[in-house]
Design an enzyme around this catalytic site. Structure first.
Site, PDB file in Angstrom:
ATOM      1  N   ASN A   1      11.117  18.915  37.748  1.00 11.59           N
ATOM      2  CA  ASN A   1      11.674  20.066  38.463  1.00 11.59           C
ATOM      3  C   ASN A   1      10.585  21.116  38.620  1.00 11.59           C
ATOM      4  O   ASN A   1       9.691  21.216  37.786  1.00 11.59           O
ATOM      5  CB  ASN A   1      12.846  20.665  37.668  1.00 11.59           C
ATOM      6  CG  ASN A   1      13.474  21.851  38.377  1.00 11.59           C
ATOM      7  OD1 ASN A   1      13.664  21.820  39.603  1.00 11.59           O
ATOM      8  ND2 ASN A   1      13.793  22.900  37.633  1.00 11.59           N
TER       9      ASN A   1
ATOM     10  N   GLU B   1       3.458  27.063  44.145  1.00 17.77           N
ATOM     11  CA  GLU B   1       4.364  25.927  43.903  1.00 17.77           C
ATOM     12  C   GLU B   1       3.899  24.715  44.707  1.00 17.77           C
ATOM     13  O   GLU B   1       3.864  23.584  44.208  1.00 17.77           O
ATOM     14  CB  GLU B   1       5.795  26.280  44.322  1.00 17.77           C
ATOM     15  CG  GLU B   1       6.474  27.280  43.404  1.00 17.77           C
ATOM     16  CD  GLU B   1       7.941  27.492  43.774  1.00 17.77           C
ATOM     17  OE1 GLU B   1       8.596  26.555  44.245  1.00 17.77           O
ATOM     18  OE2 GLU B   1       8.432  28.610  43.585  1.00 17.77           O
TER      19      GLU B   1
ATOM     20  N   HIS C   1      10.073  25.232  38.943  1.00 19.90           N
ATOM     21  CA  HIS C   1      10.815  26.467  38.679  1.00 19.90           C
ATOM     22  C   HIS C   1       9.907  27.665  38.945  1.00 19.90           C
ATOM     23  O   HIS C   1       8.756  27.680  38.509  1.00 19.90           O
ATOM     24  CB  HIS C   1      11.276  26.460  37.210  1.00 19.90           C
ATOM     25  CG  HIS C   1      12.155  27.620  36.880  1.00 19.90           C
ATOM     26  ND1 HIS C   1      13.473  27.681  37.254  1.00 19.90           N
ATOM     27  CD2 HIS C   1      11.885  28.778  36.236  1.00 19.90           C
ATOM     28  CE1 HIS C   1      13.989  28.830  36.842  1.00 19.90           C
ATOM     29  NE2 HIS C   1      13.054  29.507  36.221  1.00 19.90           N
TER      30      HIS C   1
ATOM     31  N   ASN D   1       9.017  22.934  49.350  1.00 18.92           N
ATOM     32  CA  ASN D   1       8.366  22.052  48.356  1.00 18.92           C
ATOM     33  C   ASN D   1       8.458  20.588  48.782  1.00 18.92           C
ATOM     34  O   ASN D   1       7.516  19.820  48.580  1.00 18.92           O
ATOM     35  CB  ASN D   1       8.984  22.243  46.968  1.00 18.92           C
ATOM     36  CG  ASN D   1       8.400  23.441  46.250  1.00 18.92           C
ATOM     37  OD1 ASN D   1       7.249  23.402  45.834  1.00 18.92           O
ATOM     38  ND2 ASN D   1       9.164  24.508  46.147  1.00 18.92           N
TER      39      ASN D   1
ATOM     40  N   MET E   1      20.108  22.707  43.725  1.00 20.93           N
ATOM     41  CA  MET E   1      20.858  23.750  43.034  1.00 20.93           C
ATOM     42  C   MET E   1      21.995  23.250  42.128  1.00 20.93           C
ATOM     43  O   MET E   1      22.761  24.047  41.613  1.00 20.93           O
ATOM     44  CB  MET E   1      21.417  24.756  44.057  1.00 20.93           C
ATOM     45  CG  MET E   1      20.350  25.481  44.858  1.00 20.93           C
ATOM     46  SD  MET E   1      19.145  26.323  43.812  1.00 20.93           S
ATOM     47  CE  MET E   1      20.119  27.738  43.314  1.00 20.93           C
TER      48      MET E   1
HETATM   49  C1  GRF Z   1      11.556  27.216  44.842  1.00 19.81           C
HETATM   50  O1  GRF Z   1      11.184  28.525  44.534  1.00 19.81           O
HETATM   51  C2  GRF Z   1      11.695  26.377  43.582  1.00 19.81           C
HETATM   52  O2  GRF Z   1      10.807  26.749  42.573  1.00 19.81           O
HETATM   53  C3  GRF Z   1      13.112  26.686  43.159  1.00 19.81           C
HETATM   54  O3  GRF Z   1      13.834  26.776  44.365  1.00 19.81           O
HETATM   55  C4  GRF Z   1      12.966  27.152  45.421  1.00 19.81           C
HETATM   56  C5  GRF Z   1      13.084  26.082  46.467  1.00 19.81           C
HETATM   57  O4  GRF Z   1      12.354  26.369  47.633  1.00 19.81           O
HETATM   58  N1  GRF Z   1      13.601  25.692  42.232  1.00 19.81           N
HETATM   59  P1  GRF Z   1      12.140  25.262  48.736  1.00 19.81           P
HETATM   60  O5  GRF Z   1      13.526  24.751  49.143  1.00 19.81           O
HETATM   61  O6  GRF Z   1      11.312  24.174  48.175  1.00 19.81           O
HETATM   62  O7  GRF Z   1      11.469  25.977  49.877  1.00 19.81           O
END
Ligand code: GRF
Length: 192
Positions: A110, A177, A112, A20, A93
Site C-alpha cells: 500500500n 509517491e 500512504h 499512482n 479506500m
Molecule cells: C494517494 O495519496 C495515496 O497515497 C493514498 O490515496 C491517494 C491516491 O491517489 N492512499 P491516486 O488515486 O493514486 O491519484
C-alpha cells in the site's frame, strides 16, 4: 489465464483518480520492469484510473461493494484466475480483512501519504498542516491486519514550507509517491 513472463503478475486496486496506477503502468512498461499489471480492480465505477487501464489495454474490472465477504470472495476468484502474485493498493479506500490477507498469501503493498507510523488513516495532509510539522512524506508498506501498520518498504520525506497549503502539500507528496512506489516494488522483489 495469464502466461508466465518471468515478471510478477500484479493487480492494482484503486478507488479514484489513479495517478499512482498511472505511474505503476508507466513503470511496468519499462524494459527492466519486474511486474506485469494483469488486472486493475476498482470498487467505484467512476474511478478515473479505470480509464488509464483501458487506454493501456489492461484488464480492468469494477466490483460493486455490497459487503466485505462477497466483495473479497469475488476478488480472490479473480486473483486466482489471473495468477496474481502481488497486489498494489493505490488509493483503494476499502479496508482489506485479515482473512483475505491470509487467503491470498502473497505480498500486498500500500502507499500512504504520510511518514508512517505518523498519521495513519485519512486526512493526513490536514493533520500535518494543523500540527505545523516541518516534514511530511509518503510511505510504501506491506499490508497487514492493522491499518497502515505493516512493514515499511520505502519512505521519502518532503519539507513542509510555511507557505504550503493542502493543495500544494498534496501535489508535492504525490510527486514523490509516483517515484517511490515503483522503487518499493523493486526493493520488495529483489530484497535490495
Ligand atoms: C494517494 O495519496 C495515496 O497515497 C493514498 O490515496 C491517494 C491516491 O491517489 N492512499 P491516486 O488515486 O493514486 O491519484
Amino acid at each position: 489465464m495469464e502466461k508466465s513472463t518471468g515478471k510478477k503478475n500484479t493487480a492494482v486496486f484503486i478507488s479514484g483518480r489513479g495517478s499512482n496506477l498511472k505511474s505503476l503502468i508507466k513503470y511496468s512498461k519499462t524494459k527492466k520492469s519486474l511486474i506485469k499489471i494483469v488486472l486493475v480492480i476498482s470498487d467505484k465505477s467512476s474511478a478515473k484510473g479505470l480509464e488509464y487501464a483501458n487506454k493501456s489495454k489492461i484488464n480492468n474490472i469494477f466490483i460493486k461493494y455490497n459487503n466485505r465477504r462477497s466483495f473479497e470472495k469475488c476478488l480472490l476468484k479473480l486473483l486466482k484466475k489471473n495468477n496474481v502474485d502481488l497486489i498494489c493498493l493505490a488509493g483503494f479506500m476499502k479496508i482489506i480483512s485479515s482473512s483475505f490477507i491470509k487467503k491470498f498469501y502473497k505480498p500486498i503493498l500500500n502507499i500512504h501519504p504520510s511518514l508512517l507510523p505518523k498519521y495513519k488513516g485519512l486526512n493526513t495532509h490536514s493533520r500535518v498542516l494543523e500540527n505545523k510539522d516541518k516534514y511530511s512524506g509518503a510511505t510504501v508498506h506491506i499490508v497487514n491486519d492493522k491499518l497502515d501498520s505493516g512493514k515499511i518498504i520505502l519512505q521519502k520525506k518532503v519539507k513542509v514550507l510555511k507557505s504550503d497549503n493542502y493543495k500544494s502539500l498534496e501535489k508535492k507528496i504525490l510527486k514523490i509517491e509516483h517515484k517511490i512506489y515503483p522503487r518499493a516494488i523493486i526493493r520488495l522483489l529483489t530484497n535490495y
